[in-house]
Design an enzyme around this catalytic site. Structure first.
Site, PDB file in Angstrom:
ATOM      1  N   CYS A 207      14.966 -29.119  40.868  1.00 28.94           N
ATOM      2  CA  CYS A 207      15.491 -28.202  41.889  1.00 28.94           C
ATOM      3  C   CYS A 207      15.768 -26.859  41.214  1.00 28.94           C
ATOM      4  CB  CYS A 207      16.762 -28.780  42.498  1.00 28.94           C
ATOM      5  SG  CYS A 207      17.985 -29.223  41.260  1.00 28.94           S
ATOM      6  N   ARG A 236      16.097 -25.769  34.997  1.00 25.43           N
ATOM      7  CA  ARG A 236      16.787 -24.644  34.363  1.00 25.43           C
ATOM      8  C   ARG A 236      17.966 -25.205  33.570  1.00 25.43           C
ATOM      9  NH1 ARG A 236      12.900 -22.178  34.835  1.00 25.43           N
ATOM     10  NH2 ARG A 236      12.490 -20.234  35.944  1.00 25.43           N
ATOM     11  N   GLU A 265      19.373 -20.650  26.339  1.00 29.78           N
ATOM     12  CA  GLU A 265      18.065 -20.588  25.674  1.00 29.78           C
ATOM     13  C   GLU A 265      17.586 -19.172  25.381  1.00 29.78           C
ATOM     14  OE1 GLU A 265      15.688 -22.542  28.792  1.00 29.78           O
ATOM     15  OE2 GLU A 265      14.561 -20.676  28.985  1.00 29.78           O
ATOM     16  N   HIS A 297      10.952 -24.467  26.486  1.00 30.65           N
ATOM     17  CA  HIS A 297      10.489 -23.953  27.788  1.00 30.65           C
ATOM     18  C   HIS A 297       8.960 -23.820  27.812  1.00 30.65           C
ATOM     19  CE1 HIS A 297      12.238 -21.727  31.447  1.00 30.65           C
ATOM     20  NE2 HIS A 297      11.009 -22.140  31.739  1.00 30.65           N
TER      21      HIS A 297
HETATM   22  P1  NAI Z   1       9.840 -25.617  44.679  1.00 34.71           P
HETATM   23  O1  NAI Z   1      10.506 -24.461  45.319  1.00 34.71           O
HETATM   24  O2  NAI Z   1       8.475 -26.030  45.127  1.00 34.71           O
HETATM   25  O3  NAI Z   1      10.791 -26.911  44.801  1.00 34.71           O
HETATM   26  C1  NAI Z   1      12.182 -26.878  44.610  1.00 34.71           C
HETATM   27  C2  NAI Z   1      12.767 -27.950  45.500  1.00 34.71           C
HETATM   28  O4  NAI Z   1      14.162 -28.030  45.215  1.00 34.71           O
HETATM   29  C3  NAI Z   1      12.607 -27.637  46.993  1.00 34.71           C
HETATM   30  O5  NAI Z   1      12.062 -28.751  47.673  1.00 34.71           O
HETATM   31  C4  NAI Z   1      14.029 -27.338  47.443  1.00 34.71           C
HETATM   32  O6  NAI Z   1      14.260 -27.736  48.775  1.00 34.71           O
HETATM   33  C5  NAI Z   1      14.818 -28.202  46.472  1.00 34.71           C
HETATM   34  N1  NAI Z   1      16.226 -27.810  46.378  1.00 34.71           N
HETATM   35  C6  NAI Z   1      16.777 -26.587  46.529  1.00 34.71           C
HETATM   36  N2  NAI Z   1      18.116 -26.662  46.394  1.00 34.71           N
HETATM   37  C7  NAI Z   1      18.399 -27.973  46.154  1.00 34.71           C
HETATM   38  C8  NAI Z   1      19.601 -28.664  45.942  1.00 34.71           C
HETATM   39  N3  NAI Z   1      20.799 -28.054  45.956  1.00 34.71           N
HETATM   40  N4  NAI Z   1      19.546 -30.007  45.732  1.00 34.71           N
HETATM   41  C9  NAI Z   1      18.343 -30.643  45.736  1.00 34.71           C
HETATM   42  N5  NAI Z   1      17.163 -30.027  45.927  1.00 34.71           N
HETATM   43  C10 NAI Z   1      17.194 -28.712  46.135  1.00 34.71           C
HETATM   44  O7  NAI Z   1       9.872 -25.296  43.115  1.00 34.71           O
HETATM   45  P2  NAI Z   1       8.979 -25.950  41.972  1.00 34.71           P
HETATM   46  O8  NAI Z   1       7.756 -25.121  41.771  1.00 34.71           O
HETATM   47  O9  NAI Z   1       8.827 -27.393  42.192  1.00 34.71           O
HETATM   48  O10 NAI Z   1       9.922 -25.674  40.694  1.00 34.71           O
HETATM   49  C11 NAI Z   1      11.179 -26.306  40.549  1.00 34.71           C
HETATM   50  C12 NAI Z   1      11.962 -25.624  39.436  1.00 34.71           C
HETATM   51  O11 NAI Z   1      11.295 -25.861  38.190  1.00 34.71           O
HETATM   52  C13 NAI Z   1      11.995 -24.080  39.553  1.00 34.71           C
HETATM   53  O12 NAI Z   1      13.093 -23.656  40.348  1.00 34.71           O
HETATM   54  C14 NAI Z   1      12.167 -23.641  38.129  1.00 34.71           C
HETATM   55  O13 NAI Z   1      13.548 -23.500  37.843  1.00 34.71           O
HETATM   56  C15 NAI Z   1      11.605 -24.813  37.300  1.00 34.71           C
HETATM   57  N6  NAI Z   1      10.387 -24.464  36.568  1.00 34.71           N
HETATM   58  C16 NAI Z   1      10.348 -24.729  35.224  1.00 34.71           C
HETATM   59  C17 NAI Z   1       9.210 -24.441  34.488  1.00 34.71           C
HETATM   60  C18 NAI Z   1       9.114 -24.760  33.026  1.00 34.71           C
HETATM   61  O14 NAI Z   1       8.227 -24.221  32.352  1.00 34.71           O
HETATM   62  N7  NAI Z   1       9.955 -25.628  32.490  1.00 34.71           N
HETATM   63  C19 NAI Z   1       8.059 -23.800  35.119  1.00 34.71           C
HETATM   64  C20 NAI Z   1       8.162 -23.645  36.553  1.00 34.71           C
HETATM   65  C21 NAI Z   1       9.311 -23.947  37.236  1.00 34.71           C
END
Ligand code: NAI
Length: 347
Positions: A207, A236, A265, A297
Protein backbone atom coordinates in the site's frame (compact mmCIF):
# COMPACT_ATOMS: atom_id res chain seq x y z
CA UNK A 1 14.21 25.46 -28.70
CA UNK A 2 13.93 22.10 -26.91
CA UNK A 3 12.50 22.33 -23.40
CA UNK A 4 15.10 22.08 -20.67
CA UNK A 5 14.69 19.42 -18.00
CA UNK A 6 16.73 19.35 -14.77
CA UNK A 7 17.10 15.69 -13.81
CA UNK A 8 17.99 15.14 -10.13
CA UNK A 9 19.53 12.15 -8.34
CA UNK A 10 20.81 10.87 -11.69
CA UNK A 11 22.67 7.53 -11.83
CA UNK A 12 24.51 6.06 -14.81
CA UNK A 13 21.63 3.65 -15.51
CA UNK A 14 19.15 6.58 -15.52
CA UNK A 15 21.18 8.45 -18.11
CA UNK A 16 21.41 5.35 -20.28
CA UNK A 17 17.68 4.62 -20.33
CA UNK A 18 16.58 8.27 -20.56
CA UNK A 19 19.10 9.18 -23.28
CA UNK A 20 17.98 6.18 -25.31
CA UNK A 21 14.26 7.01 -25.06
CA UNK A 22 14.82 10.79 -25.33
CA UNK A 23 16.04 10.32 -28.91
CA UNK A 24 12.41 10.40 -29.97
CA UNK A 25 11.35 13.19 -27.55
CA UNK A 26 14.30 15.56 -28.02
CA UNK A 27 14.28 17.29 -24.62
CA UNK A 28 17.40 19.05 -23.42
CA UNK A 29 18.14 17.04 -20.26
CA UNK A 30 20.81 18.03 -17.76
CA UNK A 31 21.65 15.31 -15.27
CA UNK A 32 22.50 16.28 -11.69
CA UNK A 33 23.81 13.62 -9.32
CA UNK A 34 22.59 15.64 -6.33
CA UNK A 35 19.26 15.01 -4.67
CA UNK A 36 16.71 17.75 -5.15
CA UNK A 37 16.33 19.49 -1.78
CA UNK A 38 16.46 23.03 -0.33
CA UNK A 39 20.25 23.09 -0.73
CA UNK A 40 20.26 22.11 -4.39
CA UNK A 41 17.03 23.61 -5.72
CA UNK A 42 18.93 26.64 -7.08
CA UNK A 43 20.35 24.30 -9.73
CA UNK A 44 16.91 24.29 -11.32
CA UNK A 45 17.08 28.00 -12.30
CA UNK A 46 16.68 28.39 -16.06
CA UNK A 47 15.03 25.00 -16.58
CA UNK A 48 11.47 24.39 -17.74
CA UNK A 49 10.75 21.26 -15.67
CA UNK A 50 12.37 19.08 -13.05
CA UNK A 51 12.52 15.30 -12.94
CA UNK A 52 12.78 13.83 -9.42
CA UNK A 53 12.96 10.44 -7.72
CA UNK A 54 11.92 8.74 -4.47
CA UNK A 55 14.46 10.31 -2.13
CA UNK A 56 14.30 13.85 -3.46
CA UNK A 57 12.69 16.38 -1.10
CA UNK A 58 9.69 18.17 -2.58
CA UNK A 59 8.66 20.16 0.45
CA UNK A 60 7.11 23.66 0.59
CA UNK A 61 10.51 25.37 0.45
CA UNK A 62 11.64 23.50 -2.65
CA UNK A 63 8.27 23.99 -4.37
CA UNK A 64 8.32 27.72 -3.61
CA UNK A 65 11.77 27.98 -5.24
CA UNK A 66 10.62 26.01 -8.29
CA UNK A 67 7.64 28.34 -8.57
CA UNK A 68 9.90 31.38 -8.38
CA UNK A 69 11.98 29.83 -11.18
CA UNK A 70 8.74 29.55 -13.18
CA UNK A 71 8.94 25.80 -13.26
CA UNK A 72 5.44 24.42 -13.62
CA UNK A 73 6.12 20.70 -13.65
CA UNK A 74 7.64 18.14 -11.32
CA UNK A 75 7.90 14.87 -13.20
CA UNK A 76 8.40 12.06 -10.71
CA UNK A 77 10.04 9.06 -12.30
CA UNK A 78 8.51 6.72 -9.74
CA UNK A 79 5.08 5.53 -8.61
CA UNK A 80 5.12 6.64 -4.94
CA UNK A 81 4.71 10.33 -4.11
CA UNK A 82 4.88 10.53 -0.34
CA UNK A 83 7.84 12.93 -0.67
CA UNK A 84 5.69 15.70 -2.19
CA UNK A 85 3.96 18.46 -0.21
CA UNK A 86 0.77 18.68 -2.27
CA UNK A 87 -0.69 21.57 -0.30
CA UNK A 88 2.35 23.61 -1.27
CA UNK A 89 2.15 22.40 -4.87
CA UNK A 90 -1.50 23.28 -5.41
CA UNK A 91 -1.90 25.98 -8.07
CA UNK A 92 1.87 26.37 -8.33
CA UNK A 93 3.26 23.28 -9.93
CA UNK A 94 1.81 20.18 -11.54
CA UNK A 95 3.09 16.85 -10.27
CA UNK A 96 3.03 13.82 -12.54
CA UNK A 97 4.32 10.33 -11.88
CA UNK A 98 4.78 6.93 -13.45
CA UNK A 99 1.86 5.00 -11.99
CA UNK A 100 2.94 1.68 -13.47
CA UNK A 101 6.16 0.67 -15.10
CA UNK A 102 6.53 -2.93 -14.15
CA UNK A 103 4.56 -4.18 -11.20
CA UNK A 104 6.18 -7.54 -12.00
CA UNK A 105 9.61 -6.13 -11.14
CA UNK A 106 8.61 -5.19 -7.58
CA UNK A 107 6.43 -8.26 -6.98
CA UNK A 108 9.18 -10.58 -8.23
CA UNK A 109 11.65 -8.83 -5.94
CA UNK A 110 9.29 -9.29 -2.99
CA UNK A 111 9.17 -12.98 -3.89
CA UNK A 112 12.98 -13.10 -4.09
CA UNK A 113 13.14 -11.73 -0.53
CA UNK A 114 10.56 -14.26 0.69
CA UNK A 115 12.38 -17.22 -0.86
CA UNK A 116 15.81 -16.13 0.32
CA UNK A 117 14.63 -15.51 3.88
CA UNK A 118 12.67 -18.74 4.07
CA UNK A 119 15.44 -21.02 2.75
CA UNK A 120 18.24 -18.72 3.93
CA UNK A 121 19.99 -18.74 0.59
CA UNK A 122 21.68 -15.43 1.44
CA UNK A 123 23.50 -17.25 4.22
CA UNK A 124 24.01 -20.54 2.37
CA UNK A 125 25.81 -18.64 -0.41
CA UNK A 126 28.50 -17.41 1.99
CA UNK A 127 28.79 -20.77 3.77
CA UNK A 128 29.45 -22.88 0.69
CA UNK A 129 31.86 -20.31 -0.77
CA UNK A 130 33.77 -20.65 2.47
CA UNK A 131 33.85 -24.43 2.20
CA UNK A 132 31.24 -24.77 4.96
CA UNK A 133 28.72 -27.35 3.78
CA UNK A 134 26.81 -27.59 7.05
CA UNK A 135 23.06 -26.97 6.78
CA UNK A 136 22.52 -26.38 10.50
CA UNK A 137 20.41 -23.28 11.02
CA UNK A 138 19.16 -23.13 7.44
CA UNK A 139 15.82 -24.84 8.10
CA UNK A 140 12.93 -23.34 6.14
CA UNK A 141 9.24 -24.14 5.77
CA UNK A 142 7.03 -25.33 2.92
CA UNK A 143 5.21 -22.33 1.54
CA UNK A 144 2.57 -24.62 0.08
CA UNK A 145 -0.58 -24.45 2.21
CA UNK A 146 0.67 -21.53 4.35
CA UNK A 147 -1.15 -18.19 4.54
CA UNK A 148 0.14 -15.00 2.97
CA UNK A 149 -1.32 -11.62 3.89
CA UNK A 150 -1.04 -8.98 1.18
CA UNK A 151 -1.73 -5.38 2.27
CA UNK A 152 -2.54 -3.24 -0.76
CA UNK A 153 -3.94 -5.09 -3.74
CA UNK A 154 -3.10 -2.59 -6.44
CA UNK A 155 -0.88 -3.40 -9.38
CA UNK A 156 2.05 -4.82 -7.39
CA UNK A 157 -0.02 -6.57 -4.74
CA UNK A 158 -2.04 -8.34 -7.44
CA UNK A 159 1.12 -9.52 -9.23
CA UNK A 160 2.51 -10.87 -5.98
CA UNK A 161 -0.75 -12.69 -5.28
CA UNK A 162 -0.49 -14.44 -8.67
CA UNK A 163 3.05 -15.54 -7.81
CA UNK A 164 2.15 -16.71 -4.29
CA UNK A 165 -0.79 -18.66 -5.64
CA UNK A 166 1.68 -20.49 -7.88
CA UNK A 167 3.30 -21.71 -4.68
CA UNK A 168 -0.02 -23.05 -3.42
CA UNK A 169 -0.46 -20.46 -0.69
CA UNK A 170 -3.76 -19.30 0.81
CA UNK A 171 -4.11 -15.56 0.27
CA UNK A 172 -5.64 -13.04 2.64
CA UNK A 173 -5.75 -9.43 1.52
CA UNK A 174 -6.54 -5.99 2.84
CA UNK A 175 -7.13 -2.85 0.83
CA UNK A 176 -8.79 0.51 1.43
CA UNK A 177 -10.69 -0.18 -1.82
CA UNK A 178 -11.13 -3.95 -2.04
CA UNK A 179 -11.45 -5.35 -5.56
CA UNK A 180 -14.05 -8.02 -4.91
CA UNK A 181 -14.19 -9.08 -8.56
CA UNK A 182 -10.47 -9.81 -8.50
CA UNK A 183 -10.84 -11.58 -5.15
CA UNK A 184 -13.60 -13.82 -6.45
CA UNK A 185 -11.76 -14.67 -9.64
CA UNK A 186 -8.53 -15.46 -7.79
CA UNK A 187 -9.70 -17.14 -4.62
CA UNK A 188 -8.49 -14.26 -2.47
CA UNK A 189 -10.22 -13.37 0.77
CA UNK A 190 -10.40 -9.71 1.86
CA UNK A 191 -10.22 -9.47 5.63
CA UNK A 192 -9.67 -6.76 8.24
CA UNK A 193 -6.08 -5.88 9.08
CA UNK A 194 -6.54 -7.50 12.50
CA UNK A 195 -7.59 -10.77 10.88
CA UNK A 196 -4.77 -10.59 8.33
CA UNK A 197 -2.22 -10.01 11.10
CA UNK A 198 -3.68 -12.86 13.19
CA UNK A 199 -3.63 -15.48 10.45
CA UNK A 200 -0.71 -14.75 8.13
CA UNK A 201 2.60 -16.62 8.05
CA UNK A 202 4.01 -14.06 5.62
CA UNK A 203 2.88 -10.41 5.44
CA UNK A 204 3.83 -8.28 2.46
CA UNK A 205 3.22 -4.51 2.25
CA UNK A 206 2.08 -3.00 -1.05
CA UNK A 207 0.00 0.00 0.00
CA UNK A 208 1.20 3.59 -0.35
CA UNK A 209 2.58 5.58 2.56
CA UNK A 210 -0.22 7.85 3.78
CA UNK A 211 -1.16 9.27 7.21
CA UNK A 212 -3.29 6.12 7.69
CA UNK A 213 -0.50 3.67 6.83
CA UNK A 214 2.35 5.56 8.49
CA UNK A 215 3.99 3.12 10.98
CA UNK A 216 1.13 0.67 10.53
CA UNK A 217 3.54 -2.10 11.50
CA UNK A 218 4.41 -1.24 15.10
CA UNK A 219 4.72 -2.92 18.52
CA UNK A 220 0.94 -3.06 18.92
CA UNK A 221 0.16 -4.55 15.53
CA UNK A 222 3.13 -6.91 15.66
CA UNK A 223 1.88 -8.27 18.99
CA UNK A 224 -1.28 -9.45 17.22
CA UNK A 225 0.68 -11.39 14.58
CA UNK A 226 1.62 -15.06 14.51
CA UNK A 227 4.84 -15.96 16.29
CA UNK A 228 7.66 -16.20 13.77
CA UNK A 229 5.83 -14.23 11.06
CA UNK A 230 7.84 -13.06 8.05
CA UNK A 231 7.38 -9.39 7.15
CA UNK A 232 8.25 -8.10 3.69
CA UNK A 233 8.33 -4.40 2.85
CA UNK A 234 8.89 -3.25 -0.70
CA UNK A 235 6.42 -0.36 -0.22
CA UNK A 236 7.84 2.56 1.74
CA UNK A 237 10.10 2.55 4.80
CA UNK A 238 7.76 4.41 7.11
CA UNK A 239 5.08 1.73 6.81
CA UNK A 240 7.15 0.03 9.53
CA UNK A 241 8.22 1.44 12.89
CA UNK A 242 11.74 0.09 12.54
CA UNK A 243 12.76 0.13 16.20
CA UNK A 244 9.62 -1.86 17.11
CA UNK A 245 10.47 -4.32 14.35
CA UNK A 246 13.99 -4.76 15.71
CA UNK A 247 12.62 -5.50 19.20
CA UNK A 248 10.27 -8.10 17.71
CA UNK A 249 13.10 -9.67 15.69
CA UNK A 250 15.23 -9.85 18.82
CA UNK A 251 12.48 -11.56 20.81
CA UNK A 252 11.66 -13.97 17.96
CA UNK A 253 8.08 -12.67 17.64
CA UNK A 254 8.95 -11.74 14.06
CA UNK A 255 10.85 -14.60 12.46
CA UNK A 256 12.38 -12.66 9.60
CA UNK A 257 12.11 -9.43 7.66
CA UNK A 258 12.86 -8.56 4.05
CA UNK A 259 13.19 -4.83 3.54
CA UNK A 260 13.70 -3.11 0.21
CA UNK A 261 12.88 0.22 1.83
CA UNK A 262 13.82 1.82 5.14
CA UNK A 263 12.46 4.85 7.02
CA UNK A 264 15.72 6.77 6.87
CA UNK A 265 16.90 5.40 3.55
CA UNK A 266 17.43 8.72 1.81
CA UNK A 267 20.86 9.20 3.33
CA UNK A 268 22.17 5.75 2.45
CA UNK A 269 20.28 3.97 -0.27
CA UNK A 270 21.72 4.17 -3.79
CA UNK A 271 25.10 5.28 -2.35
CA UNK A 272 28.33 3.35 -1.66
CA UNK A 273 29.14 3.48 2.05
CA UNK A 274 31.36 0.39 2.01
CA UNK A 275 34.43 2.30 3.20
CA UNK A 276 32.63 4.38 5.80
CA UNK A 277 31.08 3.86 9.20
CA UNK A 278 27.28 3.62 9.19
CA UNK A 279 26.29 6.15 11.82
CA UNK A 280 22.60 5.23 11.75
CA UNK A 281 22.47 2.77 14.68
CA UNK A 282 19.04 1.44 13.71
CA UNK A 283 20.18 0.55 10.20
CA UNK A 284 23.46 -0.84 11.53
CA UNK A 285 21.52 -3.10 13.95
CA UNK A 286 19.27 -4.36 11.17
CA UNK A 287 22.23 -5.11 8.95
CA UNK A 288 23.79 -7.55 11.43
CA UNK A 289 20.66 -9.57 12.15
CA UNK A 290 20.91 -12.91 10.32
CA UNK A 291 17.16 -13.11 9.73
CA UNK A 292 16.97 -9.70 8.04
CA UNK A 293 17.59 -9.18 4.36
CA UNK A 294 17.94 -5.59 3.24
CA UNK A 295 18.13 -4.47 -0.36
CA UNK A 296 18.62 -0.89 -1.36
CA UNK A 297 15.27 0.08 -2.94
CA UNK A 298 15.97 -2.06 -5.97
CA UNK A 299 12.51 -3.56 -6.40
CA UNK A 300 11.92 -1.45 -9.51
CA UNK A 301 15.33 -2.18 -10.97
CA UNK A 302 14.81 -4.28 -14.09
CA UNK A 303 15.64 -3.41 -17.68
CA UNK A 304 11.97 -3.42 -18.63
CA UNK A 305 11.01 -1.13 -15.76
CA UNK A 306 13.79 1.38 -16.51
CA UNK A 307 12.70 1.57 -20.13
CA UNK A 308 9.04 2.04 -19.18
CA UNK A 309 9.93 4.67 -16.56
CA UNK A 310 11.81 6.72 -19.18
CA UNK A 311 8.98 6.32 -21.74
CA UNK A 312 6.22 7.41 -19.35
CA UNK A 313 8.21 10.21 -17.70
CA UNK A 314 9.13 11.78 -21.02
CA UNK A 315 5.59 11.45 -22.39
CA UNK A 316 4.28 13.04 -19.17
CA UNK A 317 6.64 15.96 -19.76
CA UNK A 318 5.59 16.22 -23.40
CA UNK A 319 1.90 16.18 -22.43
CA UNK A 320 2.56 19.11 -20.10
CA UNK A 321 4.37 21.20 -22.71
CA UNK A 322 1.74 20.32 -25.32
CA UNK A 323 -0.84 21.73 -22.90
CA UNK A 324 -2.94 18.56 -22.95
CA UNK A 325 -4.72 16.59 -20.25
CA UNK A 326 -2.13 15.26 -17.81
CA UNK A 327 -3.02 11.59 -17.69
CA UNK A 328 -0.59 10.85 -14.87
CA UNK A 329 -1.10 13.89 -12.72
CA UNK A 330 -1.38 12.82 -9.12
CA UNK A 331 -4.65 13.11 -7.32
CA UNK A 332 -3.35 14.31 -3.99
CA UNK A 333 -6.61 13.72 -2.15
CA UNK A 334 -7.36 10.24 -3.23
CA UNK A 335 -4.93 7.36 -3.47
CA UNK A 336 -7.31 5.52 -5.65
CA UNK A 337 -7.42 6.33 -9.33
CA UNK A 338 -10.51 8.54 -9.34
CA UNK A 339 -9.29 10.40 -12.39
CA UNK A 340 -8.93 7.21 -14.43
CA UNK A 341 -12.61 6.46 -14.15
CA UNK A 342 -14.09 9.91 -14.33
CA UNK A 343 -11.45 11.92 -16.16
CA UNK A 344 -11.62 14.48 -13.40
CA UNK A 345 -9.75 15.16 -10.19
CA UNK A 346 -11.13 14.86 -6.68
CA UNK A 347 -10.35 18.46 -5.95
P1 NAI B 1 -1.29 0.96 -6.62
O1 NAI B 1 -1.75 2.36 -6.48
O2 NAI B 1 -1.60 0.19 -7.86
O3 NAI B 1 -1.83 0.09 -5.38
C1 NAI B 1 -1.84 0.56 -4.05
C2 NAI B 1 -3.02 -0.11 -3.37
O4 NAI B 1 -2.97 0.24 -1.99
C3 NAI B 1 -4.37 0.36 -3.93
O5 NAI B 1 -5.19 -0.75 -4.25
C4 NAI B 1 -4.95 1.19 -2.79
O6 NAI B 1 -6.36 1.10 -2.74
C5 NAI B 1 -4.32 0.49 -1.59
N1 NAI B 1 -4.36 1.31 -0.38
C6 NAI B 1 -4.32 2.66 -0.26
N2 NAI B 1 -4.41 3.01 1.03
C7 NAI B 1 -4.50 1.85 1.74
C8 NAI B 1 -4.63 1.57 3.11
N3 NAI B 1 -4.69 2.54 4.04
N4 NAI B 1 -4.71 0.27 3.50
C9 NAI B 1 -4.67 -0.72 2.57
N5 NAI B 1 -4.54 -0.51 1.25
C10 NAI B 1 -4.46 0.76 0.84
O7 NAI B 1 0.29 1.02 -6.36
P2 NAI B 1 1.38 -0.06 -6.75
O8 NAI B 1 1.94 0.27 -8.09
O9 NAI B 1 0.88 -1.42 -6.51
O10 NAI B 1 2.53 0.31 -5.69
C11 NAI B 1 2.35 0.12 -4.30
C12 NAI B 1 3.45 0.84 -3.54
O11 NAI B 1 4.70 0.20 -3.82
C13 NAI B 1 3.67 2.30 -3.99
O12 NAI B 1 2.83 3.19 -3.26
C14 NAI B 1 5.11 2.54 -3.66
O13 NAI B 1 5.21 3.09 -2.35
C15 NAI B 1 5.74 1.14 -3.66
N6 NAI B 1 6.71 0.94 -4.74
C16 NAI B 1 7.95 0.47 -4.41
C17 NAI B 1 8.89 0.25 -5.40
C18 NAI B 1 10.25 -0.31 -5.09
O14 NAI B 1 11.15 -0.21 -5.93
N7 NAI B 1 10.45 -0.92 -3.94
C19 NAI B 1 8.60 0.56 -6.80
C20 NAI B 1 7.23 0.96 -7.05
C21 NAI B 1 6.33 1.17 -6.04
Amino acid sequence: MPKKVAFFDARPYDRKSFDEVNRKFGFDITYFEAHLNPNTVELSAGFDAVCAFVNDTLNAEVIEHLHQHQIGLIALRCAGYNNVDFKAALNKVHVVRVPAYSPYAVAEHAMALILALNRKTHRAFYRTRDGNFSINGLLGFDMYGKTAGVIGTGKIGKCLIAILKGFGMRILANDAYPDQKFAKANGVEYVSLEELYRQSDIISLHCPLTPETDHMINARTISSMKNGVMIINTGRGRLIHTEDLIEALKSGKVGSAGLDVYEEESEYFFEDFSTQVISDDVLARLLILPNVLITSHQGFFTAEALHNIAETTLSNIREYFDGGYLENEICYKCDHDCRKNEKKRCW
